[in-house]
Design an enzyme around this catalytic site. Structure first.
Site, PDB file in Angstrom:
ATOM      1  N   HIS A  28       0.836  -1.206   0.000  1.00 38.48           N
ATOM      2  CA  HIS A  28       0.000   0.000   0.000  1.00 38.48           C
ATOM      3  C   HIS A  28       0.875   1.262   0.000  1.00 38.48           C
ATOM      4  O   HIS A  28       0.592   2.225  -0.718  1.00 38.48           O
ATOM      5  CB  HIS A  28      -0.879   0.034   1.252  1.00 38.48           C
ATOM      6  CG  HIS A  28      -1.837  -1.110   1.388  1.00 38.48           C
ATOM      7  ND1 HIS A  28      -1.731  -2.061   2.367  1.00 38.48           N
ATOM      8  CD2 HIS A  28      -2.938  -1.451   0.670  1.00 38.48           C
ATOM      9  CE1 HIS A  28      -2.716  -2.929   2.263  1.00 38.48           C
ATOM     10  NE2 HIS A  28      -3.464  -2.592   1.236  1.00 38.48           N
ATOM     11  N   ASP A 141      -3.471  -7.227  -7.759  1.00 39.80           N
ATOM     12  CA  ASP A 141      -4.853  -7.568  -8.123  1.00 39.80           C
ATOM     13  C   ASP A 141      -5.039  -7.257  -9.602  1.00 39.80           C
ATOM     14  O   ASP A 141      -5.761  -6.330  -9.974  1.00 39.80           O
ATOM     15  CB  ASP A 141      -5.823  -6.769  -7.256  1.00 39.80           C
ATOM     16  CG  ASP A 141      -5.651  -7.081  -5.783  1.00 39.80           C
ATOM     17  OD1 ASP A 141      -6.295  -8.022  -5.307  1.00 39.80           O
ATOM     18  OD2 ASP A 141      -4.852  -6.412  -5.103  1.00 39.80           O
TER      19      ASP A 141
HETATM   20  P1  AMP Z   1      -6.369  -3.914  -0.491  1.00 44.58           P
HETATM   21  O1  AMP Z   1      -6.230  -3.107   0.772  1.00 44.58           O
HETATM   22  O2  AMP Z   1      -5.890  -5.318  -0.368  1.00 44.58           O
HETATM   23  O3  AMP Z   1      -7.732  -3.781  -1.120  1.00 44.58           O
HETATM   24  O4  AMP Z   1      -5.367  -3.255  -1.523  1.00 44.58           O
HETATM   25  C1  AMP Z   1      -5.421  -1.876  -1.835  1.00 44.58           C
HETATM   26  C2  AMP Z   1      -4.535  -1.608  -3.023  1.00 44.58           C
HETATM   27  O5  AMP Z   1      -3.188  -1.997  -2.713  1.00 44.58           O
HETATM   28  C3  AMP Z   1      -4.940  -2.422  -4.258  1.00 44.58           C
HETATM   29  O6  AMP Z   1      -4.812  -1.595  -5.408  1.00 44.58           O
HETATM   30  C4  AMP Z   1      -3.943  -3.546  -4.265  1.00 44.58           C
HETATM   31  O7  AMP Z   1      -3.700  -4.080  -5.550  1.00 44.58           O
HETATM   32  C5  AMP Z   1      -2.701  -2.857  -3.722  1.00 44.58           C
HETATM   33  N1  AMP Z   1      -1.794  -3.868  -3.161  1.00 44.58           N
HETATM   34  C6  AMP Z   1      -2.092  -4.834  -2.265  1.00 44.58           C
HETATM   35  N2  AMP Z   1      -1.008  -5.613  -2.031  1.00 44.58           N
HETATM   36  C7  AMP Z   1      -0.011  -5.125  -2.808  1.00 44.58           C
HETATM   37  C8  AMP Z   1       1.349  -5.500  -3.027  1.00 44.58           C
HETATM   38  N3  AMP Z   1       1.902  -6.524  -2.405  1.00 44.58           N
HETATM   39  N4  AMP Z   1       2.074  -4.756  -3.896  1.00 44.58           N
HETATM   40  C9  AMP Z   1       1.525  -3.705  -4.549  1.00 44.58           C
HETATM   41  N5  AMP Z   1       0.246  -3.305  -4.393  1.00 44.58           N
HETATM   42  C10 AMP Z   1      -0.509  -4.005  -3.538  1.00 44.58           C
END
Ligand code: AMP
Length: 275
Positions: A28, A141
């Site tokens: 994030h 994602d």
């Molecule tokens: P989430 O909180 O899991 O919904 O993720 C929020 C954003 O962070 C989304 O756009 C995800 O694709 C991105 N994200 C989550 N994990 C990662 C990671 N390991 N590397 C890069 N972006 C990430």
């Protein structure tokens, strides 16, 4: 939120937006850093969106730690945190949903049939609240990015979608808020996802072009881990997210995995260019 964004725009400031579900990690934060480089003002949202979870999924127990998240965001120079309640986003008698077709019918969409409807809906609402010039999403994602790109184009949201690379732990595990669910043994077992993606890259590097062969070798490797249960392993064209049988010279592809390790469902992917 809208009033604030309008005021910022009236001051000629550009807005970068990072939507999240909280329990933040370096993945994030990498999005936050990109936003700070690109936009004048960076806004992060934390919203665990109930409509993208099936009743059998982990909405209730999804990890939350607002206090820690707030500290992390201020120490990384985020200007505003938008953290609405579920009842503010989905008011009483809420009735409107955004359904992206076709691309949501495969892979994640097959195993989580209502997931992308929830994602597209909440991202539309958040875009309308935050009015971002730039919106940052993770390649982690990959299908979600494809769905949001399609939706942004179709519904003419006035924001640039910017995709940031996957941030991994030093041993290769893709960072995820859900990694906290893994036991010590499962944490080791979970490395099979990134390992099998490496195997696929190696096979392609050696000249393998039949996706059936690559997928079958990846599947065999993952199945060696007793705690694993594959939802899918597949290869899609990176431009239109359609499943492909054969890789061609000059093509760009995502190799995608969704796999349970014990009770925890993990996803991972790599992008490969065939040259
Ligand atoms: P989430 O909180 O899991 O919904 O993720 C929020 C954003 O962070 C989304 O756009 C995800 O694709 C991105 N994200 C989550 N994990 C990662 C990671 N390991 N590397 C890069 N972006 C990430």
């Amino acid at each position: 939120m809208q009033r604030l964004s309008r005021k910022l725009k009236a001051e000629n400031k550009t807005i970068g937006f990072v939507p999240t579900m909280g329990f933040l990690h370096d993945g994030h934060i990498s999005l936050v850093k990109k936003s700070k480089l690109k936009a004048d003002i960076t806004i992060v949202s934390i919203f665990v969106n109930p409509t993208q979870f099936a009743p059998t999924e982990d909405f209730e127990k999804y990890p939350r730690d607002a206090k820690r998240d707030k500290k992390l965001l201020s120490s990384n120079g985020v200007d505003y945190l938008f953290m609405p309640d579920v009842s503010e986003i989905y008011k009483l008698n809420y009735q409107t949903f955004v359904q992206v077709e076709k691309i949501t019918g495969i892979l994640e969409g097959e195993f989580r049939p209502l997931h992308f409807k929830g994602v597209a809906t909440v991202v539309s609402i958040l875009f309308n609240c935050v009015l971002p010039d730039y919106s940052f999403f993770g390649q982690k994602d990959a299908q979600q990015v494809a769905v949001i790109r399609q939706m942004t184009r179709d519904l003419k949201f006035d924001t640039d979608i910017i995709v940031c690379p996957i941030i991994r732990e030093s041993d290769g595990l893709a960072m995820s808020s859900r990694n906290i669910y893994l036991s010590d043994q499962e944490r080791i077992d979970a490395l099979v996802l990134s390992k099998s993606l490496k195997l696929a890259e190696k096979l392609i590097g050696e000249g393998e072009r039949h996706t059936r062969v690559i997928i079958s070798k990846m599947t065999s490797e993952i199945n060696l881990v007793a705690s694993s249960k594959i939802d899918y392993v597949n290869i899609v064209d990176a431009d239109n997210f359609s499943i492909v049988d054969k890789l061609i010279f000059g093509g760009k592809y995502y190799i995608l995995i969704a796999c349970r390790i014990g009770k925890t469902r993990l996803i991972d992917n790599v992008i490969v260019k065939v040259s």
